[in-house]
Design an enzyme around this catalytic site. Structure first.
Site, PDB file in Angstrom:
ATOM      1  N   GLU A   1      50.689  19.404  25.663  1.00 56.83           N
ATOM      2  CA  GLU A   1      50.396  18.388  24.637  1.00 56.83           C
ATOM      3  C   GLU A   1      50.834  16.998  25.090  1.00 56.83           C
ATOM      4  O   GLU A   1      50.290  15.996  24.635  1.00 56.83           O
ATOM      5  CB  GLU A   1      51.105  18.730  23.323  1.00 56.83           C
ATOM      6  CG  GLU A   1      50.382  19.795  22.508  1.00 56.83           C
ATOM      7  CD  GLU A   1      50.914  19.918  21.088  1.00 56.83           C
ATOM      8  OE1 GLU A   1      51.950  19.313  20.757  1.00 56.83           O
ATOM      9  OE2 GLU A   1      50.298  20.651  20.304  1.00 56.83           O
TER      10      GLU A   1
ATOM     11  N   HIS B   1      52.160  42.596  39.578  1.00 60.15           N
ATOM     12  CA  HIS B   1      51.247  43.733  39.744  1.00 60.15           C
ATOM     13  C   HIS B   1      49.872  43.436  39.171  1.00 60.15           C
ATOM     14  O   HIS B   1      49.067  44.342  38.988  1.00 60.15           O
ATOM     15  CB  HIS B   1      51.859  44.970  39.093  1.00 60.15           C
ATOM     16  CG  HIS B   1      53.156  45.357  39.735  1.00 60.15           C
ATOM     17  ND1 HIS B   1      53.275  46.393  40.629  1.00 60.15           N
ATOM     18  CD2 HIS B   1      54.383  44.796  39.647  1.00 60.15           C
ATOM     19  CE1 HIS B   1      54.525  46.466  41.055  1.00 60.15           C
ATOM     20  NE2 HIS B   1      55.221  45.501  40.475  1.00 60.15           N
TER      21      HIS B   1
ATOM     22  N   LYS C   1      42.432  20.193  14.004  1.00 63.69           N
ATOM     23  CA  LYS C   1      42.900  20.344  12.620  1.00 63.69           C
ATOM     24  C   LYS C   1      41.888  19.731  11.645  1.00 63.69           C
ATOM     25  O   LYS C   1      41.569  20.315  10.623  1.00 63.69           O
ATOM     26  CB  LYS C   1      44.257  19.647  12.440  1.00 63.69           C
ATOM     27  CG  LYS C   1      45.445  20.427  13.011  1.00 63.69           C
ATOM     28  CD  LYS C   1      46.752  19.760  12.610  1.00 63.69           C
ATOM     29  CE  LYS C   1      47.946  20.443  13.225  1.00 63.69           C
ATOM     30  NZ  LYS C   1      49.224  19.856  12.878  1.00 63.69           N
TER      31      LYS C   1
HETATM   32  O1  PA5 Z   1      53.573  19.195  18.658  1.00 62.11           O
HETATM   33  C1  PA5 Z   1      52.877  19.049  17.686  1.00 62.11           C
HETATM   34  O2  PA5 Z   1      52.836  17.977  17.074  1.00 62.11           O
HETATM   35  C2  PA5 Z   1      52.050  20.176  17.112  1.00 62.11           C
HETATM   36  O3  PA5 Z   1      52.036  21.297  17.903  1.00 62.11           O
HETATM   37  C3  PA5 Z   1      52.631  20.544  15.757  1.00 62.11           C
HETATM   38  O4  PA5 Z   1      53.966  20.899  15.902  1.00 62.11           O
HETATM   39  C4  PA5 Z   1      51.860  21.686  15.098  1.00 62.11           C
HETATM   40  O5  PA5 Z   1      50.516  21.368  15.022  1.00 62.11           O
HETATM   41  C5  PA5 Z   1      52.403  21.941  13.700  1.00 62.11           C
HETATM   42  O6  PA5 Z   1      52.345  20.784  12.926  1.00 62.11           O
HETATM   43  P1  PA5 Z   1      53.193  20.619  11.611  1.00 62.11           P
HETATM   44  O7  PA5 Z   1      54.626  20.706  11.941  1.00 62.11           O
HETATM   45  O8  PA5 Z   1      52.798  19.285  11.070  1.00 62.11           O
HETATM   46  O9  PA5 Z   1      52.775  21.743  10.682  1.00 62.11           O
END
Ligand code: PA5
Length: 445
Positions: free
Chosen positions: A287, A308, A422
């Site tokens: 990310e 393996h 999302k």
């Molecule tokens: O790193 C990030 O921002 C995402 O992976 C969020 O953690 C994930 O989408 C969950 O989002 P939220 O905490 O708003 O539910």
């Protein structure tokens, strides 16, 4: 206390000393930029000094809540996804092993929910919890993510049926934004205990906030030791001397490999308890760096199991990867291989040796084989699986990721790709406010 060590000399045959020099300098400049707070995404740097700045009040409330849960619950359901999930799971499995819910222990079982939309998974967990005293920690920074929101509705319903509203409310702990989101509104309305996710800390950098700390504390871990490790890392990894700073070294080598055709990093472990640490690492780097058509693809393998299967590819397939191997010097428990009178399996040459001895030889043999096969190996060596080392590792990977992100010239702290998915899902599900988008998307399907 021995701290984790990073070794990149193990890959020196793949690094041209002259060509590597600018990467050393660039990594130090990237760290300076990070500290100056003037780089990309500089409104998300709350994690940088967190080990020294985390509020004592919040820390005490986390511990107090964890003690209450440990007293009145046989299980804690941790509801969250992505950065609101992986850190806690990584820590709990790292410290307690991946049999933490099955082995003999006085600790509550920790179940994770809302990290998928699987009806089978949630059905089975709801069934298990019918006969158990449990509490819920629902974690969502935005407070609007679909997966955890659905799961919370389901488990909350069970809790209310089981205990009645008054008692159920005392068993729900909400970790979310301090000002906005549907989850915050619900928590306020129902009077659930709340923990805050700071505005300047993104999900994947939040494991050392209440996001990770509450579940980790409920699992029986010592948070003070975890923080001691993070503080030690913070002190070591802010030093502007390349030869003394493992984060600068790791970031520089990653960046150098990337520029020299290594598009994939595999985080390798020889302990199943590190599998979720690798999942956390994958989110952190994917990310943070995977944007603008750039970035190393972060992958992971569990050895010797994957030797393996995927080991063949690492040895001999497309030569576009390098490995970063986490080794643990001392297992928490030792098993000695027994002597067998008949020796039909021919294994008596190992009798009296520990399993860890064999595991270490597997690692050394693989290291040499993969190096011969032109897959460079970097090594992170830790003394043992404990809170101190884990706290150190979390900060080590976070700061390496930030430094390397700046070297790559991306904003390491946003995740526009995740937001795209999302929004599309909201629209396709018919969430109010997304009507136009729904129509446009459906035309394309
Ligand atoms: O790193 C990030 O921002 C995402 O992976 C969020 O953690 C994930 O989408 C969950 O989002 P939220 O905490 O708003 O539910």
């Amino acid at each position: 206390m021995n701290k984790p060590i990073f070794k990149y000399e193990t890959a020196s045959s793949f690094i041209d000393k002259e060509a590597f020099l600018p990467y050393k300098e660039k990594s130090v400049e990237a760290l300076k930029l990070l500290e100056a707070g003037t780089g990309k995404g500089n409104d998300f740097l709350g994690w940088l000094n967190l080990p020294e700045e985390y509020g004592a009040e919040e820390f005490k409330r986390v511990i107090a809540a964890s003690e209450r849960i440990r007293e009145n619950s046989e299980a804690l359901v941790v509801i969250g996804i992505g950065g609101s999930y992986l850190g806690a799971r990584a820590a709990i499995e790292f410290l307690q092993g991946n049999m933490h819910n099955i082995k003999k222990s006085n600790n509550p079982k920790i179940f994770f929910a809302g990290n998928s939309i699987s009806s089978d998974y949630h059905y089975e967990l709801l069934e298990i919890l019918e006969d158990m005293d449990f509490s819920i920690n629902v974690i969502s920074k935005s407070g609007t993510t679909t997966e955890p929101a659905i799961a919370f509705r389901l488990f909350k319903d069970l809790l209310y049926k089981k205990y009645g509203a008054e008692e159920a409310k005392k068993r729900i702990f909400v970790t979310t934004d301090k000002e906005k989101g549907a989850l915050l509104n619900l928590a306020k309305e129902e009077g659930y205990e709340r923990f805050t996710i700071a505005d300047d800390i993104g999900g994947r950098f939040s494991v050392l906030t209440s996001v990770g700390l509450l579940p980790i504390a409920v699992s029986g871990a010592n948070l003070l030791d975890l923080y001691e490790g993070a503080v030690a890392a913070m002190n070591d990894l802010r030093v502007k001397d390349f030869d003394k700073n493992f984060a600068l070294q790791y970031a520089a080598v990653r960046n150098y490999f990337y520029d020299n055709g290594k598009a994939i990093e595999i985080l390798v472990n020889y302990e199943p308890s590190l599998m979720y640490f690798a999942e956390w690492y994958k989110q952190l780097f994917a990310e943070s760096h995977g944007k603008e058509g750039k970035g190393i693809f972060p992958a992971s393998l569990n050895f010797s199991s994957d030797l393996h299967s995927l080991g063949q590819f690492v040895q001999d397939g497309t030569r576009n990867m390098f490995e970063t191997v986490i080794t643990i010097k001392n297992p928490n428990n030792n098993i000695t291989i027994n002597e067998d009178k008949e020796n039909v399996d021919g294994l008596n040459f190992l009798a009296g040796k520990t399993m860890d001895f064999v595991n270490t030889k597997a690692f050394l043999g693989t290291f040499l084989a993969h190096t011969d096969g032109k897959t460079p190996n970097l090594i992170i060596e830790i003394e043992k699986r404990d809170e101190f080392n884990l706290g150190y590792l979390f900060y080590f990977f976070e700061i390496t990721c930030a430094i390397d992100g700046y070297m790559l010239d991306v904003n390491p702290f946003d995740q526009p790709g995740v937001e795209e998915y999302k929004k599309n899902m909201f629209a396709l599900l018919g969430k109010p406010g997304y009507e136009d988008m729904k129509e446009a998307l459906e035309k394309r399907l």
